[in-house]
Design an enzyme around this catalytic site. Sequence first.
Site, PDB file in Angstrom:
ATOM      1  N   LYS A  80     -60.266-105.649  80.805  1.00 13.99           N
ATOM      2  CA  LYS A  80     -58.986-104.927  80.662  1.00 13.99           C
ATOM      3  C   LYS A  80     -59.019-104.041  79.428  1.00 13.99           C
ATOM      4  CE  LYS A  80     -57.688-105.175  83.681  1.00 13.99           C
ATOM      5  NZ  LYS A  80     -58.094-105.780  84.877  1.00 13.99           N
TER       6      LYS A  80
ATOM      7  N   GLU B 299     -62.293-111.175  82.166  1.00 14.55           N
ATOM      8  CA  GLU B 299     -61.213-110.302  82.609  1.00 14.55           C
ATOM      9  C   GLU B 299     -60.495-109.671  81.409  1.00 14.55           C
ATOM     10  OE1 GLU B 299     -60.473-108.855  85.184  1.00 14.55           O
ATOM     11  OE2 GLU B 299     -58.355-108.371  85.081  1.00 14.55           O
TER      12      GLU B 299
ATOM     13  N   GLU C  99     -61.432-101.049  79.871  1.00 17.93           N
ATOM     14  CA  GLU C  99     -60.960-100.076  80.854  1.00 17.93           C
ATOM     15  C   GLU C  99     -59.931 -99.116  80.279  1.00 17.93           C
ATOM     16  OE1 GLU C  99     -60.834-101.931  85.308  1.00 17.93           O
ATOM     17  OE2 GLU C  99     -59.530-102.902  83.859  1.00 17.93           O
TER      18      GLU C  99
ATOM     19  N   LYS D 232     -58.971 -96.297  91.024  1.00 21.18           N
ATOM     20  CA  LYS D 232     -58.497 -97.599  91.482  1.00 21.18           C
ATOM     21  C   LYS D 232     -59.251 -98.065  92.721  1.00 21.18           C
ATOM     22  CE  LYS D 232     -54.773-100.602  91.636  1.00 21.18           C
ATOM     23  NZ  LYS D 232     -55.428-101.424  90.611  1.00 21.18           N
TER      24      LYS D 232
ATOM     25  N   ARG E 189     -56.343 -92.796  92.626  1.00 23.01           N
ATOM     26  CA  ARG E 189     -57.633 -92.742  93.322  1.00 23.01           C
ATOM     27  C   ARG E 189     -58.608 -91.755  92.672  1.00 23.01           C
ATOM     28  NH1 ARG E 189     -57.425 -94.918  98.353  1.00 23.01           N
ATOM     29  NH2 ARG E 189     -59.221 -93.694  98.982  1.00 23.01           N
TER      30      ARG E 189
ATOM     31  N   HIS F  40     -76.266-117.861  71.690  1.00 26.67           N
ATOM     32  CA  HIS F  40     -77.520-117.280  72.168  1.00 26.67           C
ATOM     33  C   HIS F  40     -77.499-115.761  72.119  1.00 26.67           C
ATOM     34  CE1 HIS F  40     -78.674-121.292  73.325  1.00 26.67           C
ATOM     35  NE2 HIS F  40     -77.503-121.419  73.931  1.00 26.67           N
TER      36      HIS F  40
ATOM     37  N   ASN G 161     -62.432 -86.990 101.371  1.00 28.46           N
ATOM     38  CA  ASN G 161     -62.640 -88.162 100.520  1.00 28.46           C
ATOM     39  C   ASN G 161     -63.851 -88.895 101.083  1.00 28.46           C
ATOM     40  OD1 ASN G 161     -60.936 -91.374 100.450  1.00 28.46           O
ATOM     41  ND2 ASN G 161     -62.477 -90.592  99.076  1.00 28.46           N
ATOM     42  N   GLY G 162     -64.888 -89.047 100.255  1.00 27.97           N
ATOM     43  CA  GLY G 162     -66.084 -89.742 100.733  1.00 27.97           C
ATOM     44  C   GLY G 162     -67.328 -89.018 100.267  1.00 27.97           C
TER      45      GLY G 162
ATOM     46  N   TRP H 227     -61.926 -87.437  92.406  1.00 32.36           N
ATOM     47  CA  TRP H 227     -62.771 -88.223  91.502  1.00 32.36           C
ATOM     48  C   TRP H 227     -64.184 -87.763  91.807  1.00 32.36           C
ATOM     49  CZ3 TRP H 227     -66.802 -91.749  91.700  1.00 32.36           C
ATOM     50  CH2 TRP H 227     -66.995 -92.531  90.553  1.00 32.36           C
TER      51      TRP H 227
ATOM     52  N   CYS I  35     -60.875 -90.344  95.479  1.00 29.13           N
ATOM     53  CA  CYS I  35     -60.153 -89.128  95.836  1.00 29.13           C
ATOM     54  C   CYS I  35     -58.969 -89.497  96.720  1.00 29.13           C
ATOM     55  CB  CYS I  35     -60.991 -88.098  96.597  1.00 29.13           C
ATOM     56  SG  CYS I  35     -62.452 -87.574  95.726  1.00 29.13           S
TER      57      CYS I  35
HETATM   58  C1  G6P Z   1     -62.163-100.522  90.542  1.00 33.14           C
HETATM   59  C2  G6P Z   1     -60.821-100.783  89.915  1.00 33.14           C
HETATM   60  C3  G6P Z   1     -60.734-102.244  89.478  1.00 33.14           C
HETATM   61  C4  G6P Z   1     -61.016-103.154  90.660  1.00 33.14           C
HETATM   62  C5  G6P Z   1     -62.350-102.836  91.326  1.00 33.14           C
HETATM   63  C6  G6P Z   1     -62.498-103.561  92.649  1.00 33.14           C
HETATM   64  O1  G6P Z   1     -63.151-100.609  89.583  1.00 33.14           O
HETATM   65  O2  G6P Z   1     -60.621 -99.930  88.812  1.00 33.14           O
HETATM   66  O3  G6P Z   1     -59.431-102.504  88.983  1.00 33.14           O
HETATM   67  O4  G6P Z   1     -61.020-104.481  90.218  1.00 33.14           O
HETATM   68  O5  G6P Z   1     -62.430-101.436  91.612  1.00 33.14           O
HETATM   69  O6  G6P Z   1     -61.530-103.073  93.527  1.00 33.14           O
HETATM   70  P1  G6P Z   1     -60.919-103.860  94.751  1.00 33.14           P
HETATM   71  O7  G6P Z   1     -59.898-102.939  95.320  1.00 33.14           O
HETATM   72  O8  G6P Z   1     -62.063-104.108  95.689  1.00 33.14           O
HETATM   73  O9  G6P Z   1     -60.337-105.127  94.237  1.00 33.14           O
END
Ligand code: G6P
Length: 611
Positions: A488, A484, A491, A606, A27, A507, A99-100, A73, A2
């Site tokens: 990506k 990674e 996501e 994010k 956020r 496996h 937020n929280g 969120w 949020c």
């Molecule tokens: C969320 C974001 C990711 C990020 C992860 C960890 O899932 O969408 O992109 O890698 O959090 O976030 P941080 O800010 O701790 O790297």
Amino acid sequence: MCGIVAYIGPRKAHEVIIKGLKRLEYRGYDSAGIALLNGSLNIYKKKGRVSDLENTLEDEKLASRVGIGHTRWATHGEPNDENAHPHYSFSKNLAIIHNGIIENYSSLKQELLNKGYSFKSETDSEVFIQFIEDIQVNNDCSLEEAVRLALTKVVGAYAIVIMSKDDPNMLIAARKGSPLVIGIGKDEFFLASDATPIIEYTNEVVYLNDYEIAIIDNNELRLKNTQDVASTPYIQTLDMELEAIEKGGYEHFMLKEIFEQPRSISDCMRGRLNANKGRLVLGGIREYANKLVNADRIIIVACGTSWHAGLVAEYFFEEFCRVPVEVEYASEFRYRNPIIKEGDVMIAISQSGETADTLAAIELAKSKGAIIFGVCNVVGSSIARVSHEGAYTHAGPEIGVASTKAFTAQLTVLSMIALRVAHKKGTITERRYHELLVEMENIPSKVEKALELDAQIKLVAERFKDAKNFLYLGRGYNFPVALEGALKLKEISYIHAEGYPAAEMKHGPIALIDEEMPVVFIATRDSSYDKVVSNIQEVKARKGKVIAVVTEGDALIPKMAEFVIEVPKTDEALMPMVSVIPLQLLSYYIAVMRDCNVDQPRNLAKSVTVE
Ligand code: G6P
């Protein structure tokens, strides 16, 4: 998660707030709302994006010089108009943005229900504001005091801002666990979850600390803590340009951030690494540097993409520093009674510096005497502040939810830390040390070259955009890159993708391979090259479609793969910074071709400030 924004001062509050909320949409973006004092205390809120809210606001009715806004969120209650913030108190005299998570909200709610209160939403935040009002009424005290008393009773995390119908000149804010920054302008104040909504107005800011309450009253800022002890605001000057948080001509932030990488990696090394002079300095790691050098083991904690950076670092530290490294998902680490001894070393990696699980893992390790090194991108973030020492990644604001430039900057910082330690320990030869310093300086230009593959990657994206599944395979340093790449794609394009160590394919995942299955191999020339070539053959034999990221000039793999993407040669240990680039671009173009919302993928946020 949020995002929250609030304003008080001579401008039109709704304009400042809506603009700020758009900057904070990374956020959370399932609903948005704003409270303004125009005649009475009015709340306008709506399911959907900030722009949906904006479209419903009629400008002439909105003249308010004070206001609070929120982009959500969802944690408690589905995303709908009622659950959107701000929330009124029972009498509608107060409004809150939050937020929280309030963990004891159900018992507080029950108490309030017993007293005859009723609720419009399912949120913990509405309970919070009704609880504050109840305290104010019962104790016949000021709002400031009611907020303080309430904060001594709630359990959980919060960044809140409260406004009152009776006091157009006042905003009250508080924080514990969720970030809050206060911008100080001339006769005006801005409050936000991070500095991006603030920097176009002022670069003077105060970061609120946990358990602090800020009272902005009649153009004056006062701070106190929940124990009623006053403190003097510590004003810092922000070093951030407005253009860094705008799209700069790119269609999406993610694409801009992918293309920024040659610069962000250089920025990360600037003033720290000078291969010519054999110099490698990390100003943020001084007093505790020896703890790293003498560590018996290193624990790395992180989440998401940052965790992948941690995995690459594991290979790097173990190879060059000869120290055992454990890479942990912060969320698992914190709940499994881990073995931590006094003087253990932890590296916490986080782009936002606010990830709740990573923060909690740090607190746990700290409480047992561990020394914490933070690798964060956001300056002044919670993780940066609770760490003993650390190094910023200096990648600049990353707005796209899928992390790209933060990842390569994390790899840069972690490689610099490891090389520094290896050199101090004498576990690396002078020759190898210098070779790696020189090669690190070459990485930005190699990333630049990898970005030239853009057009070619669009063709691959076009060919596979309708695939249902993807497999990403790599070995050694390229194994975390496979993870990674798969992350990506998942996501932002919502295609199911798995990353695997290439040899593990036998496996399990090999059972999935048929003529429909695209398999991305990260098969650059390194110590496991021959073995990866065998894995490619195994996939070919089962009619899988091979897309291979190879080192330029490779003569063998192009004969086997349907698509070959050539990246510049570099040291095996630094290859992830280069080999990840085509995978970022591939996921980006597939998502665009599938009409997905690249910068704000569904259900994600994010900055994950809830556990
Ligand atoms: C969320 C974001 C990711 C990020 C992860 C960890 O899932 O969408 O992109 O890698 O959090 O976030 P941080 O800010 O701790 O790297």
